[in-house]
Scaffold this motif. Structure first.
Motif, PDB file in Angstrom:
ATOM      1  N   ASP A 122      33.631  28.720  -6.757  1.00  0.00           N
ATOM      2  CA  ASP A 122      34.575  29.059  -5.690  1.00  0.00           C
ATOM      3  C   ASP A 122      34.721  30.560  -5.473  1.00  0.00           C
ATOM      4  O   ASP A 122      35.446  30.988  -4.573  1.00  0.00           O
ATOM      5  N   ALA A 123      34.070  31.360  -6.302  1.00  0.00           N
ATOM      6  CA  ALA A 123      34.198  32.821  -6.220  1.00  0.00           C
ATOM      7  C   ALA A 123      33.349  33.371  -5.080  1.00  0.00           C
ATOM      8  O   ALA A 123      32.343  32.771  -4.689  1.00  0.00           O
ATOM      9  N   LEU A 135      28.098  33.089 -15.883  1.00  0.00           N
ATOM     10  CA  LEU A 135      27.965  33.269 -14.440  1.00  0.00           C
ATOM     11  C   LEU A 135      27.569  31.916 -13.857  1.00  0.00           C
ATOM     12  O   LEU A 135      26.854  31.137 -14.504  1.00  0.00           O
ATOM     13  N   HIS A 136      28.009  31.651 -12.631  1.00  0.00           N
ATOM     14  CA  HIS A 136      27.608  30.407 -11.975  1.00  0.00           C
ATOM     15  C   HIS A 136      26.165  30.509 -11.495  1.00  0.00           C
ATOM     16  O   HIS A 136      25.370  29.593 -11.680  1.00  0.00           O
ATOM     17  N   THR A 137      25.838  31.653 -10.894  1.00  0.00           N
ATOM     18  CA  THR A 137      24.474  31.851 -10.404  1.00  0.00           C
ATOM     19  C   THR A 137      24.133  33.335 -10.378  1.00  0.00           C
ATOM     20  O   THR A 137      25.012  34.180 -10.249  1.00  0.00           O
TER      21      THR A 137
END
Length: 81
Positions: free
Chosen positions: A50-51, A32-34
């Motif tokens: 970018d999601a 996961l990015h965050t």
């Protein structure tokens, strides 16, 4: 015919602490990015920069997401071997 076993039903309600640990692991391993816990108890997650941002209802939803990602990683890894 191949039958897919049903996923185990949860016998407990995950705590916020457990969800936090899973969120940290997913971000640390770049799955996961965050993932951020909101003051409302919801989790705000983003799969990559970018999601779109997703809002999860609470600890149970965060742990369920971790299980889905783990299942995806395991099945993808088995297909590439």
């Amino acid at each position: 015919m191949i039958t897919i076993p049903a996923r185990h039903l949860r016998t407990y309600i995950p705590s916020t602490a457990e969800a936090g640990v899973w969120a940290d692991v997913l971000v640390r391993h770049q799955l996961l990015h965050t993932a951020v816990l909101a003051p409302t108890g919801q989790w705000i997650v983003q799969h990559h920069p970018d999601a779109p941002v997703c809002v999860l209802a609470g600890a149970t939803a965060m742990v369920d997401l971790a299980a889905e990602i783990q299942h995806h990683v395991r099945t993808t890894r088995n297909h590439t071997r």
